[in-house]
Structure formats: structure tokens, C-alpha cells
Design a protein around this motif. Structure first.
Motif, PDB file in Angstrom:
ATOM      1  N   LEU A   1       4.407  28.035 -46.266  1.00 52.43           N
ATOM      2  CA  LEU A   1       5.629  27.254 -45.979  1.00 52.43           C
ATOM      3  C   LEU A   1       6.369  26.875 -47.258  1.00 52.43           C
ATOM      4  CD1 LEU A   1       4.949  24.670 -43.133  1.00 52.43           C
ATOM      5  CD2 LEU A   1       6.540  26.594 -43.101  1.00 52.43           C
ATOM      6  N   SER A   2       5.626  26.791 -48.372  1.00 52.41           N
ATOM      7  CA  SER A   2       6.278  26.422 -49.638  1.00 52.41           C
ATOM      8  C   SER A   2       7.285  27.501 -50.067  1.00 52.41           C
ATOM      9  CB  SER A   2       5.240  26.193 -50.743  1.00 52.41           C
ATOM     10  OG  SER A   2       4.772  27.433 -51.244  1.00 52.41           O
ATOM     11  N   LEU A   3       7.213  28.696 -49.457  1.00 56.44           N
ATOM     12  CA  LEU A   3       8.169  29.762 -49.795  1.00 56.44           C
ATOM     13  C   LEU A   3       9.560  29.481 -49.224  1.00 56.44           C
ATOM     14  CD1 LEU A   3       5.863  32.860 -49.101  1.00 56.44           C
ATOM     15  CD2 LEU A   3       6.452  31.902 -51.345  1.00 56.44           C
ATOM     16  N   VAL A   4       9.627  28.568 -48.245  1.00 61.34           N
ATOM     17  CA  VAL A   4      10.932  28.198 -47.675  1.00 61.34           C
ATOM     18  C   VAL A   4      11.652  27.305 -48.686  1.00 61.34           C
ATOM     19  CG1 VAL A   4      12.102  27.001 -45.766  1.00 61.34           C
ATOM     20  CG2 VAL A   4       9.986  28.276 -45.359  1.00 61.34           C
ATOM     21  N   PRO A   5      12.888  27.660 -49.064  1.00 60.20           N
ATOM     22  CA  PRO A   5      13.584  26.804 -50.031  1.00 60.20           C
ATOM     23  C   PRO A   5      13.879  25.425 -49.443  1.00 60.20           C
ATOM     24  CG  PRO A   5      15.050  28.516 -49.159  1.00 60.20           C
ATOM     25  CD  PRO A   5      13.694  28.810 -48.620  1.00 60.20           C
ATOM     26  N   THR A   6      14.004  24.430 -50.290  1.00 64.01           N
ATOM     27  CA  THR A   6      14.318  23.076 -49.810  1.00 64.01           C
ATOM     28  C   THR A   6      15.636  23.117 -49.042  1.00 64.01           C
ATOM     29  OG1 THR A   6      13.099  22.089 -51.595  1.00 64.01           O
ATOM     30  CG2 THR A   6      14.777  20.704 -50.574  1.00 64.01           C
ATOM     31  N   GLY A   7      15.613  22.511 -47.839  1.00 63.97           N
ATOM     32  CA  GLY A   7      16.795  22.533 -46.974  1.00 63.97           C
ATOM     33  C   GLY A   7      16.831  23.767 -46.075  1.00 63.97           C
TER      34      GLY A   7
ATOM     35  N   GLU B   1       7.002  18.421 -42.650  1.00 61.34           N
ATOM     36  CA  GLU B   1       7.931  18.790 -43.736  1.00 61.34           C
ATOM     37  C   GLU B   1       9.364  18.475 -43.317  1.00 61.34           C
ATOM     38  OE1 GLU B   1       7.092  21.802 -46.514  1.00 61.34           O
ATOM     39  OE2 GLU B   1       5.727  20.132 -46.740  1.00 61.34           O
ATOM     40  N   GLU B   2       9.647  18.709 -42.026  1.00 56.18           N
ATOM     41  CA  GLU B   2      10.996  18.403 -41.518  1.00 56.18           C
ATOM     42  C   GLU B   2      11.235  16.894 -41.575  1.00 56.18           C
ATOM     43  OE1 GLU B   2      13.514  20.041 -37.868  1.00 56.18           O
ATOM     44  OE2 GLU B   2      11.853  18.782 -37.202  1.00 56.18           O
TER      45      GLU B   2
END
Ligand code: PLP
Length: 381
Positions: A89-95, A115-116
């Protein structure tokens, strides 16, 4: 380490990850219990500096799992399946936006929702078996999370179609392959970017280890995931990884037996008066049967059944003697659990749903225990 591209997967489980064939060298990799490693001058550029960065006991397991998944690179071991999920999940950019099955493993969904809640990303939950619905949610997505069959509803997604559509929309595809194992499905073959395993389950196979792994063929993604693991620091212990490689050696036999048992039990359960519904993609009238047959090399070892009431489901779990009432799955022993007992389970999972993780015992013993427990549970209101 030797590459074995020409070997069948069941041979690979036995042959991959062995030390080099040298006189007097062991046939099994040793457990290396050292937190630090000798420095050489001049430095070699290796990451074998400190055991949070790399550990010689990880290498053979990571090599073997990478080869089994058909990856160009070794896997990465994590302290748990959920630890691996956090790294993915850390691969998803912030936002960014994650599209995830509403019936994916509850821990993965809860993690995405947590995280949401802290504003890191947003989550779109979908019915993963409904291709049109998933396609309609991919616009602007950064990651598509796939789990197929889902846990515990056993819904089957059109994985290749969804993967292609996600890529066209610019989203990375992560596939939780825990239920299938690489012997039943290799998501990298249909274009997935990252494969996730709760190694705790079938790969280790004996309910004595908590461990996770990620696999990718993309050097850039692997490097990002390696940095995440090193910096966040919740790494796998050498002993756990060694046990997992030991478990992997018998994966093919365990999967074969567990799947054969599951199919036989699913057919019998369909006929049982106390069972209202059997969810198992191996049954010809299961909604996921056609897709599973086209996409998978087996139907897995997990069955979900629905009884007449929550009370009857609880009574079944109480009444079994050979089956063990416990959560988790994928071990040699058969486990039974009413899933809504878990507080995090979505309310769309029926209260009376019982998940069966079918082990490798004799199928007649499993059936006689289950049959007797079902008959006694049927009298519970
Ligand atoms: C499909 C699936 N993915 C991930 C996990 C999380 O793995 P772990 O318990 O090893 O953290 C589980 C655990 O039940 C699971 O069933």
C-alpha cells in the motif's frame, strides 16, 4: 543460486533455494543467527551489512518463491502477510486512490481504511466479481488490489481483464495470491505488478509461522519495497523464514490433497439438509466456477458454507471433534470458523457463514466428523 526455469512447479518447490553444490556443503540452507556481518576493505557494495537490511537465511526462501511465481527477481520476505500488505500500500502516492474488493481479507481492507481515515489515501470498495462495477471505479485510481477467490466469500474476479483495464487507467495491480499459491495461479503471468502472500498460510503450511512476502519482476518497485522494509524495520525473523522454506518443500503434495479433499467435501455438503449454501468455485453451479476453471489450475482448499442461523453455525463449530475451531487457514490440519465472530468482518458476510480450511487428513474422517456435527447443529435454533 541456481535458476531452474526449465523445471515443473512441483519440482521447483523441492529444488529451488538450495545452497551451491560444493564438496561437504549442506543440502539445506543453514539458519544464520547474526545481526551484523564482517566488513571488508574495500567495501563490496553489498547490502550484507546489518540483518535488518538483508539476512542470508532470507535469500533461499526469497529465491525459491520468486522462481515459483515466475518472477525475474527474488521475493521479499516480511514479518507477516499484513506487513507485506502495508509495504504494498505504501506504493500508492499520498492522496492516491486504491480500488479494493469489499470482501478482500478483512485485515487488508481495514488497513486501507485506516490509511484513508488519516488522510493518506482514499479507498473505493467494489464487488470484485462484478467486472462492470470494478471498471467503472478505475478512473483516477493509483492501485487495483485483487484477491480472487476472496476471503471468505470465494468470489472470483476476471483477473486478466481487470489487470489490463487498471494498467490502461494508470493504476498498479497488487494481487493477494494467498488462497491460490503459485501452484494454482501466477498473477505475474497475466501482468500483475506485485504479488502478495500471507506465507503464514499454505506456503509455510503448518500453522506454526507468521510471515509474509511480496514478489515483483520490476526492479524499481522491488527497490522501493526493499527500502520500505529496511526503513520501517518490522522484518522477518530468520527462524520463521527457514521454517517457511521447509514448509514450501511439501507444498505441491499438501495442495493436491487439500484441494481433492475440499472438492469431495463440497459435493457432499451440497447434499446435506442442514447446509443452505456451499461456496466453492470447484462446484459446477458456483457463480465463480467458469472463471476459476478458465483462470486457475485448481479450486483451492477453502469452502464456505451457510447454515440456517448464526446459532446453528456456532453449534457446528462447537460440535466438531477432529476439525479444529480456530481462525487462519492453509495448514495441514482442518480448521473451522464462523467468520462474523471476527469483529472486523464486513456485515455483507452472512452471520451464518462458516469457513472451512480443508487440511490433508483422510477425507472420510473429515466427513464423518463434519456430517455428525452438522446434523447436531441443525437442531439448534
Ligand atoms: C488472504 C489473506 N491475505 C493476507 C492475510 C494476512 O496475513 P498475516 O496473518 O500473515 O498477516 C491473511 C490472513 O488471514 C489472508 O487470509
Amino acid at each position: 543460486m541456481t535458476q531452474h526455469a526449465d523445471l515443473a512447479p512441483d519440482t521447483l518447490t523441492v529444488a529451488a533455494g538450495r545452497p551451491p553444490r560444493e564438496h561437504d556443503s549442506p543440502v539445506n540452507p543453514p539458519i544464520v543467527l547474526s545481526s551484523t556481518f564482517h566488513e571488508t576493505a574495500p567495501p563490496t557494495g553489498s547490502d550484507r551489512i546489518y540483518a535488518r537490511m538483508s539476512n542470508p537465511t532470507w535469500d533461499p526462501f526469497e529465491e525459491a518463491l520468486g522462481q515459483l511465481e515466475g518472477a525475474a527477481l527474488p521475493a521479499l520476505a516480511f514479518a507477516s502477510g499484513l506487513g507485506a500488505a502495508a509495504a504494498a500500500l505504501s506504493l500508492v502516492p499520498t492522496g492516491g486512490v486504491v480500488v479494493i474488493p469489499r470482501h478482500a481479507y478483512g485485515g487488508s481492507v481495514s488497513l486501507a481504511l485506516a490509511e484513508e481515515a488519516r488522510g493518506r489515501l482514499s479507498v473505493r470498495q467494489v464487488d470484485i466479481a462484478d467486472t462492470e462495477q470494478v471498471l467503472s471505479q478505475l478512473d483516477g485510481a493509483d492501485m487495483l488490489w485483487l484477491e480472487s477467490p476472496t476471503n471468505p466469500m470465494l468470489e472470483v474476479a476476471e483477473t486478466a481483464v481487470l489487470t489490463d483495464a487498471a494498467h490502461a487507467a494508470g493504476a498498479a495491480v497488487v494481487v493477494d495470491n494467498t488462497f491460490n499459491t503459485p501452484l494454482v495461479c501466477r498473477p505475474l503471468d497475466y501482468g500483475a505488478d506485485v504479488v502478495l502472500h500471507s506465507v503464514t498460510k499454505y506456503l509455510a503450511g503448518h500453522s506454526d509461522v507468521v510471515l509474509g512476502a511480496l514478489v515483483t519482476s520490476d526492479p524499481e518497485l522491488r527497490s522501493q519495497l526493499t527500502s520500505y522494509r529496511t526503513l520501517h524495520g518490522a522484518i522477518a525473523g530468520p527462524f520463521e523464514v527457514w521454517l517457511a522454506l521447509r514448509g514450501l518443500r511439501t507444498l505441491a503434495l499438501r495442495m493436491e490433497r487439500s484441494q481433492a479433499n475440499a472438492l469431495e467435501l463440497a459435493v457432499r455438503l451440497e447434499q446435506h439438509a442442514a447446509v443452505q449454501r456451499v461456496r466453492y468455485p470447484g462446484l459446477p453451479n458456483d457463480p465463480g466456477h467458469e472463471r476459476a476453471t478458465a483462470q486457475l489450475k485448481g479450486y483451492g482448499g477453502i469452502i464456505s458454507i451457510e447454515l440456517g442461523s448464526r446459532e446453528a453455525a456456532d453449534a457446528l463449530v462447537e460440535a466438531v471433534r477432529l476439525w479444529l475451531p480456530a481462525t487462519s487457514l492453509g495448514g495441514v490440519e482442518s480448521l473451522v470458523e464462523r467468520r462474523r465472530r471476527q469483529p472486523g468482518e464486513p456485515t455483507t458476510v452472512p452471520e451464518a457463514l462458516v469457513r472451512l480450511s480443508v487440511g490433508i487428513e483422510n477425507v472420510e474422517d473429515l466427513w464423518s466428523d463434519l456430517n455428525a456435527a452438522l446434523s447436531s447443529a441443525a437442531n439448534t435454533r
